[in-house]
Design a protein around this motif. Structure first.
Motif, PDB file in Angstrom:
ATOM      1  N   THR A  32     -20.002 -27.559  18.927  1.00 31.86           N
ATOM      2  CA  THR A  32     -20.167 -28.667  17.982  1.00 31.86           C
ATOM      3  C   THR A  32     -21.451 -28.587  17.158  1.00 31.86           C
ATOM      4  OG1 THR A  32     -21.197 -30.081  19.648  1.00 31.86           O
ATOM      5  CG2 THR A  32     -18.806 -30.258  19.410  1.00 31.86           C
ATOM      6  N   THR A  33     -22.417 -27.842  17.642  1.00 30.32           N
ATOM      7  CA  THR A  33     -23.617 -27.652  16.820  1.00 30.32           C
ATOM      8  C   THR A  33     -23.816 -26.170  16.493  1.00 30.32           C
ATOM      9  OG1 THR A  33     -25.944 -28.227  16.606  1.00 30.32           O
ATOM     10  CG2 THR A  33     -25.225 -27.611  18.793  1.00 30.32           C
ATOM     11  N   GLN A  34     -23.433 -25.302  17.441  1.00 29.14           N
ATOM     12  CA  GLN A  34     -23.592 -23.864  17.233  1.00 29.14           C
ATOM     13  C   GLN A  34     -22.816 -23.387  15.997  1.00 29.14           C
ATOM     14  OE1 GLN A  34     -25.578 -21.848  18.546  1.00 29.14           O
ATOM     15  NE2 GLN A  34     -24.679 -20.084  19.530  1.00 29.14           N
ATOM     16  N   VAL A  35     -21.587 -23.820  15.846  1.00 29.63           N
ATOM     17  CA  VAL A  35     -20.757 -23.345  14.731  1.00 29.63           C
ATOM     18  C   VAL A  35     -21.318 -23.843  13.400  1.00 29.63           C
ATOM     19  CG1 VAL A  35     -18.448 -23.469  13.706  1.00 29.63           C
ATOM     20  CG2 VAL A  35     -18.702 -23.068  16.167  1.00 29.63           C
ATOM     21  N   ASP A  36     -21.805 -25.089  13.359  1.00 28.42           N
ATOM     22  CA  ASP A  36     -22.441 -25.598  12.135  1.00 28.42           C
ATOM     23  C   ASP A  36     -23.604 -24.709  11.715  1.00 28.42           C
ATOM     24  OD1 ASP A  36     -20.862 -27.742  11.739  1.00 28.42           O
ATOM     25  OD2 ASP A  36     -22.282 -29.249  12.459  1.00 28.42           O
ATOM     26  N   LEU A  37     -24.444 -24.362  12.687  1.00 26.10           N
ATOM     27  CA  LEU A  37     -25.651 -23.585  12.363  1.00 26.10           C
ATOM     28  C   LEU A  37     -25.297 -22.172  11.900  1.00 26.10           C
ATOM     29  CD1 LEU A  37     -27.942 -24.848  15.263  1.00 26.10           C
ATOM     30  CD2 LEU A  37     -28.200 -25.338  12.821  1.00 26.10           C
ATOM     31  N   VAL A  38     -24.242 -21.621  12.427  1.00 28.74           N
ATOM     32  CA  VAL A  38     -23.792 -20.295  11.981  1.00 28.74           C
ATOM     33  C   VAL A  38     -23.228 -20.407  10.561  1.00 28.74           C
ATOM     34  CG1 VAL A  38     -22.165 -18.416  12.421  1.00 28.74           C
ATOM     35  CG2 VAL A  38     -23.385 -19.474  14.336  1.00 28.74           C
ATOM     36  N   ARG A  39     -22.441 -21.437  10.329  1.00 33.26           N
ATOM     37  CA  ARG A  39     -21.852 -21.618   8.989  1.00 33.26           C
ATOM     38  C   ARG A  39     -22.928 -21.828   7.938  1.00 33.26           C
ATOM     39  NH1 ARG A  39     -17.791 -26.307   9.823  1.00 33.26           N
ATOM     40  NH2 ARG A  39     -18.100 -26.493   7.599  1.00 33.26           N
ATOM     41  N   ASN A 105     -15.891 -35.567  23.359  1.00 38.25           N
ATOM     42  CA  ASN A 105     -14.769 -34.935  24.064  1.00 38.25           C
ATOM     43  C   ASN A 105     -14.866 -33.418  24.057  1.00 38.25           C
ATOM     44  OD1 ASN A 105     -13.575 -37.325  24.712  1.00 38.25           O
ATOM     45  ND2 ASN A 105     -12.225 -37.359  22.914  1.00 38.25           N
ATOM     46  N   MET A 106     -15.619 -32.886  23.132  1.00 34.93           N
ATOM     47  CA  MET A 106     -15.720 -31.428  22.967  1.00 34.93           C
ATOM     48  C   MET A 106     -17.051 -30.895  23.516  1.00 34.93           C
ATOM     49  SD  MET A 106     -13.741 -29.251  21.558  1.00 34.93           S
ATOM     50  CE  MET A 106     -13.967 -27.495  21.732  1.00 34.93           C
ATOM     51  N   ALA A 107     -18.091 -31.675  23.343  1.00 38.15           N
ATOM     52  CA  ALA A 107     -19.454 -31.174  23.607  1.00 38.15           C
ATOM     53  C   ALA A 107     -19.755 -31.155  25.101  1.00 38.15           C
ATOM     54  CB  ALA A 107     -20.463 -32.060  22.883  1.00 38.15           C
ATOM     55  N   SER A 108     -20.477 -30.122  25.515  1.00 39.63           N
ATOM     56  CA  SER A 108     -20.792 -29.938  26.939  1.00 39.63           C
ATOM     57  C   SER A 108     -22.219 -30.406  27.242  1.00 39.63           C
ATOM     58  CB  SER A 108     -20.672 -28.454  27.292  1.00 39.63           C
ATOM     59  OG  SER A 108     -21.697 -27.733  26.637  1.00 39.63           O
ATOM     60  N   MET A 109     -22.485 -30.600  28.531  1.00 41.29           N
ATOM     61  CA  MET A 109     -23.818 -31.042  28.950  1.00 41.29           C
ATOM     62  C   MET A 109     -24.865 -29.953  28.681  1.00 41.29           C
ATOM     63  SD  MET A 109     -23.587 -34.135  30.028  1.00 41.29           S
ATOM     64  CE  MET A 109     -25.037 -34.414  31.033  1.00 41.29           C
ATOM     65  N   CYS A 114     -29.333 -27.829  25.012  1.00 40.06           N
ATOM     66  CA  CYS A 114     -29.829 -26.672  24.235  1.00 40.06           C
ATOM     67  C   CYS A 114     -29.653 -26.856  22.735  1.00 40.06           C
ATOM     68  CB  CYS A 114     -29.098 -25.408  24.665  1.00 40.06           C
ATOM     69  SG  CYS A 114     -29.451 -24.914  26.353  1.00 40.06           S
ATOM     70  N   GLN A 115     -29.167 -28.009  22.290  1.00 41.35           N
ATOM     71  CA  GLN A 115     -28.952 -28.199  20.852  1.00 41.35           C
ATOM     72  C   GLN A 115     -30.276 -28.081  20.106  1.00 41.35           C
ATOM     73  OE1 GLN A 115     -28.339 -32.343  19.374  1.00 41.35           O
ATOM     74  NE2 GLN A 115     -28.113 -32.866  21.539  1.00 41.35           N
ATOM     75  N   ARG A 116     -30.198 -27.585  18.869  1.00 46.01           N
ATOM     76  CA  ARG A 116     -31.396 -27.398  18.060  1.00 46.01           C
ATOM     77  C   ARG A 116     -31.723 -28.702  17.318  1.00 46.01           C
ATOM     78  NH1 ARG A 116     -32.589 -22.017  17.388  1.00 46.01           N
ATOM     79  NH2 ARG A 116     -34.677 -22.883  17.148  1.00 46.01           N
ATOM     80  N   VAL A 117     -32.909 -28.729  16.699  1.00 42.86           N
ATOM     81  CA  VAL A 117     -33.379 -29.965  16.057  1.00 42.86           C
ATOM     82  C   VAL A 117     -32.564 -30.296  14.805  1.00 42.86           C
ATOM     83  CG1 VAL A 117     -35.729 -29.716  16.923  1.00 42.86           C
ATOM     84  CG2 VAL A 117     -35.104 -28.698  14.717  1.00 42.86           C
ATOM     85  N   ARG A 118     -32.633 -31.550  14.393  1.00 41.68           N
ATOM     86  CA  ARG A 118     -31.867 -31.992  13.220  1.00 41.68           C
ATOM     87  C   ARG A 118     -32.709 -31.991  11.950  1.00 41.68           C
ATOM     88  NH1 ARG A 118     -26.792 -31.585  15.087  1.00 41.68           N
ATOM     89  NH2 ARG A 118     -26.187 -32.508  13.104  1.00 41.68           N
ATOM     90  N   CYS A 119     -33.933 -31.516  11.988  1.00 39.52           N
ATOM     91  CA  CYS A 119     -34.798 -31.479  10.803  1.00 39.52           C
ATOM     92  C   CYS A 119     -34.049 -30.817   9.632  1.00 39.52           C
ATOM     93  CB  CYS A 119     -36.073 -30.699  11.129  1.00 39.52           C
ATOM     94  SG  CYS A 119     -37.107 -30.415   9.678  1.00 39.52           S
TER      95      CYS A 119
END
Ligand SMILES: Cc1cc2nc3c(=O)[nH]c(=O)nc-3n(C[C@H](O)[C@H](O)[C@H](O)COP(=O)(O)OP(=O)(O)OC[C@H]3O[C@@H](n4cnc5c(N)ncnc54)[C@H](O)[C@@H]3O)c2cc1C
Ligand code: SF4
Length: 281
Positions: A32-39, A105-109, A114-119
């Motif tokens: 949910t965050t990894q794919v955004d950052l790659v895109r 429902n998708m995101a794991s603990m 390990c999610q990166r910052v939203r800056c």
């Protein structure tokens, strides 16, 4: 987006070895965050190793009254697990106040921690950002910095730590279990989140290929009556402007136990260290 390879790991050792062998490899959990950052070309992995088949999604009671939460347990499942709701309501509430129902429902603990910052400068891939490109500068310090950190900052980075559940887990002294190329280790959650200091690109002490396998929460009796409060710009879903995870037990007029941690205002989940004291003194 740059092309990358994809592999799906069937067991923990294979997942670790596959990432470790590839310097440009990374784990993919809910994405949910990894794919955004790659895109957005912020991250450019050569290989994503999907870990969703690993047997790390259970929430189990520990004999002492604590909990063991698998790193791949979904946020929504953990929020609803009986042991979490009954004994650690601050953890359940922090999860339910984070992201949207679809994301939970998708995101794991493990992915959440390990999610990166939203800056915004970190995420636009062209502005100077010491976290994305060490030594390039920090556009936020002189630019738009509403919502950035006021505690734990350095002259290299002022980005706020984004995870809600991390704040609750800091308040109850969780311990992260990891496995990596060098074996297994336990990391107290307070030591897991690093201050930016001189090396803002390094947000946690995980080595390349090291996987969080579980989050262990010790028995914390005071947490039965606890709360997670969050102030945000909109009620539907939004990151915290400020938040607090709190549990206080008063016995015979004295504070017998207190757990406090703050979110949204610092570069890591911020543990409150208040001495115990009697009322009226
Ligand atoms: C619109 C939006 C709103 C959001 N709002 C909130 C919010 O209010 N509060 C909040 O807390 N979060 C919020 N989030 C963030 C969300 O909670 C995270 O995206 C999610 O928890 C990440 O989990 P994931 O399984 O999808 O991780 P992924 O995206 O798959 O991975 C994230 C990172 O973790 C690494 N990783 C994943 N699992 C492991 C593991 N077991 N061991 C080691 N490394 C691992 C990956 O390699 C990657 O670097 C929001 C996200 C979005 C998109
Ligand atoms: S605050 Fe941190 S993440 Fe944001 S631009 Fe500065 S260095 Fe990058």
């Amino acid at each position: 987006m740059r092309p990358f390879d994809y592999a799906r790991a069937a067991d923990v050792d294979t997942a670790i070895a596959t990432v470790w062998r590839n310097p440009g490899g990374a784990f993919l959990a809910g994405g949910t965050t990894q794919v955004d950052l790659v895109r957005q070309n912020v991250l450019r992995p050569d290989l994503l190793v999907d870990i969703n088949d690993l047997p790390l999604n259970r929430v189990e009671d520990l004999p002492d009254g604590g909990l063991r939460i698998g790193a791949l347990a979904r946020m929504s499942d953990v929020a609803q697990a009986a042991g979490v709701v009954d004994r650690f309501p601050l953890v359940s509430q922090a999860l339910l106040l984070g992201a949207s129902a679809q994301l939970r429902n998708m995101a794991s603990m493990g992915g959440n921690l390990c999610q990166r910052v939203r800056c915004g400068y970190f995420r636009d891939a062209v502005s100077p950002c010491n976290k994305r490109e060490p030594g390039s500068g920090c556009a936020a310090i002189t630019g738009f910095h509403r919502g950035h950190a006021v505690l734990g900052t350095s002259d290299r980075c002022i980005a706020t730590h984004p995870s809600d559940v991390a704040v609750a887990l800091v308040a109850v002294d969780a311990v992260l279990r990891t496995r990596g190329p060098g074996g297994e280790r336990s990391v107290p959650i307070d030591d897991f989140f690093l201050l930016p200091g001189e090396t803002p690109q390094r947000e946690n002490p995980l080595e390349h290929g090291e996987l969080i396998t579980a989050i262990e929460v010790p028995a914390v009796p005071v947490a039965r009556r606890s709360v997670y409060l969050k102030v945000r710009d909109r009620a539907s879903y939004e990151f915290a402007l400020a938040s607090v995870a709190a549990a206080v037990e008063i016995r015979d007029g004295a504070v017998a136990d207190v757990r406090l941690a703050l979110g949204g205002i610092a570069t890591k989940p911020w543990r409150g260290r208040w001495p115990r004291r009697r009322h009226g003194r």
